[in-house]
Scaffold this motif. Structure first.
Motif: not given
Length: 325
Positions: A199-215
């Motif tokens: 079961x899902x418990x969270x919405x993970x929002x993809x953001x181009x400026x986040x540490x995951x995608x922007x660095x």
């Protein structure tokens, strides 16, 4: 003592922090405390948090770092202040689903030290897709750590609850590259039982400026990450764990390559990808292929054909996550 302490690290999060806080306030299980650690924001994050704290009374505690140190140190400050029986994490740009805490706690028993949920991935165009654990049910801590290293289970902290007494002295390492990966593997290796839910418990929002995608992580940061992951499972080394470590190393360098493909200027991407492939031996790629075929194939193609691979991954990131290369 609250049942759950939720820890949020925030830096320049004025656009999303209210949403994150309100998602905790909206929980169907209300025995929680919320600790938001501001990491020297220069926007309106602190003012928003102070206003929210006034309205929520003692339910929201606003803490701060003395200098900008990254999410690892901010989360460690939250861990020092947490008093809950269970510890949860939430990124400042994501949101809990309303029944997250109630659902996850209901799934635990006296031997469960970590419980993990599925999550909804929200792309930049607003579309959602469900990502579930590859395997649900119970694993021993050693099995869960190896499965996480092998990329068979998620290495995030934000889709899990950790029993506080099982991680009493555990802290995030002082790195700005996948610090949650190291914490997660370390916590799992200590756990008696880890329970994975569909079961899902969270919405993970993809953001181009986040540490995951922007660095783009440096090579030294990535080499340090690989070393720390090996240390995290040093007491449980066997053939399965060794193959999992090779897979984890492969995934780490693939991730850096992917960051460069989506964030670096087009003229620099192929050289960046080539640099990443030089860190991986064919033996490690073969081990990854045995444990996680998709990762092994991706690493092999990247090593043989860095240019076409960069083009293909750029198109994939755009289609699946809405992140333009």
């Amino acid at each position: 003592m609250p049942r759950v302490s939720v820890i949020v690290a925030a830096h320049n999060a004025q656009a999303t922090i209210t949403r994150a806080v309100k998602s905790v306030v909206a929980q169907t299980m209300d025995d929680w405390e919320l600790l938001v650690v501001d990491d020297c924001s220069t926007d309106g994050t602190v003012a928003i948090l102070e206003s929210l704290a006034t309205r929520l009374g003692g339910r929201l505690k606003v803490l701060s770092t003395s200098t900008n140190q990254g999410p690892a140190m901010a989360r460690n400050i939250g861990l020092e202040a947490a008093s809950g029986e269970w510890i949860g994490f939430l990124d400042s740009d994501d949101e809990y689903l309303p029944d997250r805490l109630e659902m996850m706690l209901a799934a635990t028993d006296e031997r469960t030290d970590v419980v993990a949920c599925a999550h909804l991935i929200v792309s930049t165009d607003g579309s959602e897709r469900l990502r579930t654990p590859r395997r649900t049910g119970d694993l021993s801590g050693t099995e869960a750590a190896a499965a996480t290293l092998a990329e068979e289970q998620t290495n995030y902290v934000w889709d899990k609850l950790f029993r506080a007494r099982a991680i009493t002295d555990l802290r995030f390492p002082p790195i700005r590259r996948a610090e949650d990966n190291v914490f997660t593997v370390s916590a799992l290796s200590r756990a008696r039982t880890v329970r994975y839910l569909s079961e899902p418990g969270i919405r993970y929002h993809v953001s181009p400026t986040s540490l995951t995608w922007g660095r783009v992580a440096t090579r030294q940061e990535t080499a340090t990450l690989v070393d720390l992951l090996r240390q995290a499972v040093a007491e449980h080394t066997d053939a399965v764990t060794e193959r999992a470590l090779a897979t984890s190393k492969t995934a780490a360098w693939l991730s850096v390559a992917h960051q460069g493909i989506t964030a670096k200027p087009a003229a620099e991407r192929i050289d960046h990808v080539r640099g990443c492939t030089r860190e991986l031996s064919w033996g490690e790629i073969v081990d990854a292929l045995r444990t996680h075929p998709l990762l092994g194939v991706a690493a092999g193609v990247m090593k043989l054909l860095p240019g076409p691979y960069a083009t293909l991954y750029g198109a994939y990131a755009s289609r699946v996550y809405g992140v333009e290369a």
